[in-house]
Write a protein that holds these residues in place. Structure first.
Motif, PDB file in Angstrom:
ATOM      1  N   GLN A 147     -11.764 -23.791 -24.410  1.00 43.42           N
ATOM      2  CA  GLN A 147     -11.401 -23.560 -22.899  1.00 43.42           C
ATOM      3  C   GLN A 147     -11.989 -24.794 -21.863  1.00 43.42           C
ATOM      4  O   GLN A 147     -11.160 -25.304 -21.008  1.00 43.42           O
ATOM      5  N   THR A 148     -13.189 -25.543 -22.288  1.00 46.67           N
ATOM      6  CA  THR A 148     -13.396 -26.689 -21.658  1.00 46.67           C
ATOM      7  C   THR A 148     -12.647 -27.721 -21.732  1.00 46.67           C
ATOM      8  O   THR A 148     -12.127 -28.354 -20.839  1.00 46.67           O
ATOM      9  N   LEU A 149     -11.809 -28.017 -22.904  1.00 46.37           N
ATOM     10  CA  LEU A 149     -10.868 -28.915 -22.918  1.00 46.37           C
ATOM     11  C   LEU A 149      -9.558 -28.643 -22.289  1.00 46.37           C
ATOM     12  O   LEU A 149      -8.897 -29.471 -21.787  1.00 46.37           O
ATOM     13  N   VAL A 150      -9.246 -27.314 -22.404  1.00 44.41           N
ATOM     14  CA  VAL A 150      -8.075 -27.095 -21.518  1.00 44.41           C
ATOM     15  C   VAL A 150      -8.321 -27.240 -20.062  1.00 44.41           C
ATOM     16  O   VAL A 150      -7.265 -27.946 -19.360  1.00 44.41           O
ATOM     17  N   VAL A 151      -9.435 -26.785 -19.608  1.00 42.73           N
ATOM     18  CA  VAL A 151      -9.622 -26.993 -18.245  1.00 42.73           C
ATOM     19  C   VAL A 151      -9.723 -28.551 -17.812  1.00 42.73           C
ATOM     20  O   VAL A 151      -9.015 -28.759 -16.802  1.00 42.73           O
ATOM     21  N   ALA A 152     -10.205 -29.361 -18.470  1.00 41.74           N
ATOM     22  CA  ALA A 152     -10.346 -30.891 -18.498  1.00 41.74           C
ATOM     23  C   ALA A 152      -9.143 -31.444 -18.451  1.00 41.74           C
ATOM     24  O   ALA A 152      -8.734 -32.384 -17.718  1.00 41.74           O
ATOM     25  N   ILE A 153      -8.276 -30.963 -19.348  1.00 46.12           N
ATOM     26  CA  ILE A 153      -6.534 -31.304 -19.229  1.00 46.12           C
ATOM     27  C   ILE A 153      -5.901 -30.921 -17.977  1.00 46.12           C
ATOM     28  O   ILE A 153      -5.344 -31.656 -17.425  1.00 46.12           O
ATOM     29  N   LYS A 154      -6.136 -29.925 -17.790  1.00 43.51           N
ATOM     30  CA  LYS A 154      -5.366 -29.302 -16.633  1.00 43.51           C
ATOM     31  C   LYS A 154      -5.772 -29.757 -15.324  1.00 43.51           C
ATOM     32  O   LYS A 154      -4.824 -30.002 -14.414  1.00 43.51           O
ATOM     33  N   LEU A 155      -6.825 -30.174 -14.993  1.00 40.83           N
ATOM     34  CA  LEU A 155      -7.577 -30.668 -13.802  1.00 40.83           C
ATOM     35  C   LEU A 155      -7.344 -32.400 -13.969  1.00 40.83           C
ATOM     36  O   LEU A 155      -7.829 -33.092 -12.893  1.00 40.83           O
ATOM     37  N   GLY A 156      -6.741 -32.846 -14.834  1.00 39.22           N
ATOM     38  CA  GLY A 156      -6.308 -34.223 -14.934  1.00 39.22           C
ATOM     39  C   GLY A 156      -7.886 -35.096 -15.208  1.00 39.22           C
ATOM     40  O   GLY A 156      -7.848 -36.282 -14.715  1.00 39.22           O
ATOM     41  N   LEU A 157      -8.874 -34.601 -15.621  1.00 39.07           N
ATOM     42  CA  LEU A 157     -10.079 -35.371 -15.763  1.00 39.07           C
ATOM     43  C   LEU A 157     -10.256 -36.132 -17.059  1.00 39.07           C
ATOM     44  O   LEU A 157     -10.826 -37.174 -17.074  1.00 39.07           O
ATOM     45  N   ILE A 158      -9.222 -36.031 -17.969  1.00 38.64           N
ATOM     46  CA  ILE A 158      -9.042 -36.720 -19.199  1.00 38.64           C
ATOM     47  C   ILE A 158      -7.479 -36.607 -19.545  1.00 38.64           C
ATOM     48  O   ILE A 158      -6.999 -35.731 -19.463  1.00 38.64           O
ATOM     49  N   GLU A 159      -7.045 -37.962 -20.004  1.00 41.82           N
ATOM     50  CA  GLU A 159      -5.706 -37.833 -20.467  1.00 41.82           C
ATOM     51  C   GLU A 159      -5.702 -37.352 -22.137  1.00 41.82           C
ATOM     52  O   GLU A 159      -6.813 -37.653 -22.820  1.00 41.82           O
ATOM     53  N   ARG A 160      -4.466 -36.887 -22.357  1.00 33.01           N
ATOM     54  CA  ARG A 160      -4.591 -36.220 -23.915  1.00 33.01           C
ATOM     55  C   ARG A 160      -4.451 -37.521 -24.723  1.00 33.01           C
ATOM     56  O   ARG A 160      -5.104 -37.682 -25.927  1.00 33.01           O
ATOM     57  N   THR A 161      -3.956 -38.827 -24.540  1.00 31.28           N
ATOM     58  CA  THR A 161      -4.279 -39.951 -25.352  1.00 31.28           C
ATOM     59  C   THR A 161      -5.580 -40.323 -25.493  1.00 31.28           C
ATOM     60  O   THR A 161      -5.883 -41.006 -26.573  1.00 31.28           O
ATOM     61  N   ALA A 162      -6.247 -40.202 -24.526  1.00 29.70           N
ATOM     62  CA  ALA A 162      -7.730 -40.614 -24.826  1.00 29.70           C
ATOM     63  C   ALA A 162      -8.669 -39.498 -25.496  1.00 29.70           C
ATOM     64  O   ALA A 162      -9.586 -40.055 -26.137  1.00 29.70           O
TER      65      ALA A 162
END
Length: 458
Positions: A147-162
């Motif tokens: 869920q921490t990964l999902v939230v980070a992606i959702k809020l745009g704190l990290i890109e999927r490609t990163a």
């Protein structure tokens, strides 16, 4: 939470600044999905029961007692409250008691936990957090990490490609054990087997309680004064009284029930093992030694650094993204295996956890401790840091890894040169000085932190 407004109390959303990171994070974490994912682990278990002899109108018979599930006991605390306490505990590096005390004084924490009104009381007994953590298990902890990964992606704190480029490294999760000197281990072993004998009703000729304490003090003083001959003589006496006590228990336990004998056998075997490894000149391999009475899994792992030549604990592997330093995997590896032999299992766990965000690691950066395993993971592009090559060290990708290694250690028990604090378990999107790892085995007490966006501008 109450559905009726309390006219005599102010709501938490009116008391705090809703732009604070914790308040923003509380609205983005899918609490209902988290509760549904781990709810089955807290369902009341159906017990098989046991057969006992009974007598009815027709004579002796066998009856089954204790079968089914019981509805007795107080209702469980809200799932969101317990999950949020775990996140807060490991994000802000608090103990079980400390997080409960701080929760009662922090309106923002209570809002994050789903409360509507401020409550100046403890959320639960501190021991409830330990039990909740044990019931959560490995799969539950991994779900919290996902869920921490999902939230980070959702809020745009990290890109999927990163997340396709990751760093894999290992460290030692130190256990909360005293430094395992021979004198201390012998005294602890004497105390433990004496208490076990007393608990099972065994009358000992002598417990050596007074002499044992005095010998332990003498050994410490002699070691401090570098009077090693006297120290070894004191340790020999400690080993003698431990052997006498163990043999006395072995003679008296033969008349006891088999269940009591089975309970005493492991304790006596451990005491004999400690006595054997404390002999001068004893050739005992590191993996066969006992470093702590209460934690058999503790190992002595060499660190190779001047400030920490070795540590007592369990090897832990951590996977972080190259950019953002977001934790995407963590495992413990009992037995102190070679780093390269843990790489395939570590990457497999990260790949499974990252399936929730539809991405998989492709490029892996490691140090030279992971050599010789390229054939085991042909689907990944493996790149290693070579300290002798200034060209590679100065490259952009390896500068990120060096930045992870050289984060200053502003607290104790941090993961050395990796910027990840296993005891604090923090994930900061902009300040990579802290990180987290899940508790995947009983001998590693690390858990994930949902506060992957705390400290970021959201």
């Amino acid at each position: 939470m109450s559905q009726i407004d309390d006219f005599f109390r102010s709501r938490l959303d009116q008391m705090i600044d809703l732009r604070k990171p914790l308040a923003v994070l509380a609205t983005h974490i899918p609490w209902q999905e988290l509760e549904a994912a781990v709810a089955h682990r807290f369902a009341r278990q159906v017990r098989t029961g046991r057969q006992v002899e009974d007598i009815d109108l027709f004579g002796p018979t066998m009856a089954v007692v204790g079968a089914g599930h019981s509805n007795a006991g107080r209702p469980r605390l809200p799932m969101r409250l317990m999950i949020s306490l775990l996140y807060l505990k490991h994000t802000f590096n608090e103990s079980d008691e400390g997080v409960c005390e701080r929760w009662s004084d922090a309106p923002t924490w209570q809002y994050f936990s789903g409360q509507e009104y401020f409550e100046n009381r403890l959320p639960c007994d501190p021991s409830a957090i330990s039990r909740f953590r044990g019931l959560l298990g490995e799969e539950g902890v991994e779900e919290l990490l996902v869920q921490t990964l999902v939230v980070a992606i959702k809020l745009g704190l990290i890109e999927r490609t990163a997340m396709q480029s990751v760093i894999v490294d290992s460290t030692v999760q130190a256990k909360a054990v005293a430094h395992p000197t021979d004198s201390r281990l012998l005294e602890v072993a004497r105390q433990k087997i004496a208490c076990a004998a007393k608990a099972h009703g065994i009358a000992l000729k002598q417990s050596y309680a007074k002499e044992g304490r005095e010998l332990a003090r003498k050994a410490g003083r002699y070691a401090h004064a570098k009077q090693y001959r006297r120290m070894h003589k004191t340790i020999k006496r400690q080993r003698t009284i431990l052997g006498r006590l163990a043999r006395d228990i072995e003679r008296n336990k033969t008349v006891l029930a088999q269940s009591i004998q089975d309970a005493l056998d492991p304790l006596l075997a451990r005491a004999h093992k400690i006595a054997a490894q404390s002999r001068r000149g004893a050739k005992v391999k590191g993996k066969d030694k006992v470093y702590s009475w209460h934690a058999d899994e503790v190992e002595c792992i060499s660190k190779g650094k001047a400030r920490t030549p070795y540590e007592f604990g369990v090897k832990v592997g951590i996977v972080t993204t190259l950019k953002g330093n977001l934790i995407v995997g963590a495992r413990s590896f009992p037995g102190n295996p070679y780093d390269g032999h843990t790489l395939a299992e570590q990457l497999e766990q990260s790949r499974i956890l990252m399936e929730a965000v539809d991405v998989a690691p492709q490029t892996v950066y490691t140090d030279l401790g992971y050599r010789g395993v390229d054939a085991e993971i042909p689907e990944y592009s493996l790149k290693r840091k070579r300290s002798i090559s200034s060209i590679i060290v100065r490259s952009r990708a390896f500068r990120h890894r060096i930045g992870v290694e050289q984060i200053p250690e502003n607290r104790e028990c941090q993961m050395e040169r990796k910027g990840i604090r296993l005891t604090g378990n923090l994930i900061w999107s902009r300040s990579p000085a802290k990180g987290s790892a899940p508790r995947l085995t009983p001998n590693v007490r690390v858990l994930p932190s949902a506060a992957c966006i705390i400290g970021a501008d959201v």
